[in-house]
Design a protein around this motif. Structure first.
Motif, PDB file in Angstrom:
ATOM      1  N   MET A 144       0.848  -1.187   0.000  1.00 39.42           N
ATOM      2  CA  MET A 144       0.000   0.000   0.000  1.00 39.42           C
ATOM      3  C   MET A 144       0.889   1.245   0.000  1.00 39.42           C
ATOM      4  N   ASP A 151       1.500   5.488   0.026  1.00 36.25           N
ATOM      5  CA  ASP A 151       1.012   6.797   0.472  1.00 36.25           C
ATOM      6  C   ASP A 151       1.352   7.893  -0.523  1.00 36.25           C
ATOM      7  N   SER A 193      -2.222  11.238 -13.414  1.00 35.30           N
ATOM      8  CA  SER A 193      -2.650   9.870 -13.100  1.00 35.30           C
ATOM      9  C   SER A 193      -2.713   8.999 -14.342  1.00 35.30           C
ATOM     10  N   GLN A 199      -0.968   4.841  -8.538  1.00 28.16           N
ATOM     11  CA  GLN A 199      -2.065   4.131  -7.912  1.00 28.16           C
ATOM     12  C   GLN A 199      -1.777   3.966  -6.432  1.00 28.16           C
ATOM     13  N   ASP A 200      -2.759   3.410  -5.716  1.00 25.59           N
ATOM     14  CA  ASP A 200      -2.652   3.319  -4.265  1.00 25.59           C
ATOM     15  C   ASP A 200      -1.913   2.081  -3.790  1.00 25.59           C
ATOM     16  N   SER A 201      -1.683   1.126  -4.681  1.00 26.28           N
ATOM     17  CA  SER A 201      -1.012  -0.102  -4.261  1.00 26.28           C
ATOM     18  C   SER A 201      -0.322  -0.757  -5.445  1.00 26.28           C
TER      19      SER A 201
END
Length: 328
Positions: free
Chosen positions: A113, A115, A124, A173-175
């Motif tokens: 994960m 941050d 993005s 992305q977040d992960s």
């Protein structure tokens, strides 16, 4: 020690005469009622000091809920790389007991994960090609030790110790999910160990972004419950798929120690530091401060303070400001 004097700042020095003294503890009651413009009343003086650019050799990187991996290059500061070292902890306190020959791993997923991404922008849509490796360590991480930016551990050179070596193409992305080598992870998971024994047996892993990757720095959130390794397996003659999670961060009852090693390659104007010839840069009008175990600025006011005290024995400095103009 080579030094250079730099006029970094004008100090607002207010001189008053002390007619008496007392031993009572100072109080800050009512300080917010003071008119800030009165801070500049009185006599102003200029402080001259010695200034140094020095290595940051005391940055502790273990014991935090975040870690950093990646690399980047800057024309002024050179290149920096962040390599993560991480324990693998069981998610239970009862230990593990698997006969290696009866253990059938379907897949092993490392889920990280995130941050933050660096470069930190709002794009993005751009795709990053990240060449990442995950290798088992050759020596175990001490679960109670403190580790610093200059610390690093040996990585096993055995073929079966490479859990992943590949390129991940992704947008911000977040992960990040990585499929680890199930056959190699079987060497870690197979056996009978208590929770404490497993930490020594598994030793830990190194997560690294290789030099041929797109330049990127990733901040990993170890407080997130989904930062973990998940093994999907069958055992014995059963066709039932089961899951076992391994902790990489901290839970309420279990913690896995981790730390980041930072390495720097400095450009020519920082070459004296890089070669260890000196702890400061001679003859430069600039000071350099860099994060991630890079450089700090050291200011030495001692000579000026002694001279000021000798010349003004009854003076009180009630306000001082340090202003550091940025060159870039």
């Amino acid at each position: 020690m080579r030094t250079f004097k730099s006029l970094l700042q004008i100090f607002a020095v207010i001189t008053t005469v002390c007619f008496s003294s007392c031993n009572e503890k100072e109080s800050d009651i009512g300080i917010e009622l003071q008119d800030p413009f009165t801070l500049y009343n009185g006599i102003r003086d200029t402080a001259y000091m010695k200034a140094y650019t020095v290595f940051d050799d005391s940055l502790r990187t273990s014991g935090y809920s975040a870690g950093i991996i990646g690399r980047y290059h800057d024309d002024c500061y050179g290149s920096v790389e962040a390599i993560l070292y991480n324990q693998i902890a069981l998610s239970n306190s009862t230990g593990i007991d698997f006969d290696r020959d009866s253990l059938h791993l379907d897949s092993v997923i490392l889920n990280i994960m995130l941050d933050e991404w660096y470069p930190n922008n709002d794009d993005s849509t751009s795709t990053y090609n990240i060449h990442m490796t995950v290798r088992q360590l050759d020596e175990a991480i001490n679960d109670t030790a403190s580790y610093y930016a200059f610390d690093e551990l040996d990585v096993s050179t055995a073929t079966e110790s490479c859990l992943y070596d590949g390129v991940i193409s992704c947008t911000r992305q977040d992960s990040i999910r990585i499929h680890l080598d199930a056959n190699h992870f079987k060497n870690i998971m197979g056996g009978r160990f208590s929770t404490e024994e497993f930490l020594s047996h598994s030793k830990g892993i190194q997560i690294r972004i290789e030099e041929d990757s797109d330049p990127v720095m990733l901040t990993i959130n170890f407080a997130a419950s989904n930062t973990k390794i998940s093994a999907y397996y069958k055992y014995g003659h059963s066709e039932t798929q089961r899951t076992m999670d391994f902790i990489l961060g901290n839970t309420a009852t279990i913690s896995a120690n981790h730390f980041t090693h930072f390495s720097h390659e400095y450009p020519q104007h920082l070459e004296q530091l890089a070669q260890g010839q000196t702890d400061s840069i001679e003859g430069s009008q600039y000071l350099y401060i860099e994060p991630l175990g890079g450089t700090n600025i050291k200011l030495d006011l001692n000579d000026w303070i002694l001279t000021f005290k000798e010349q003004h024995p009854t003076a009180v400095i009630h306000h001082a400001e340090l202003i550091l103009p940025l060159a870039d």
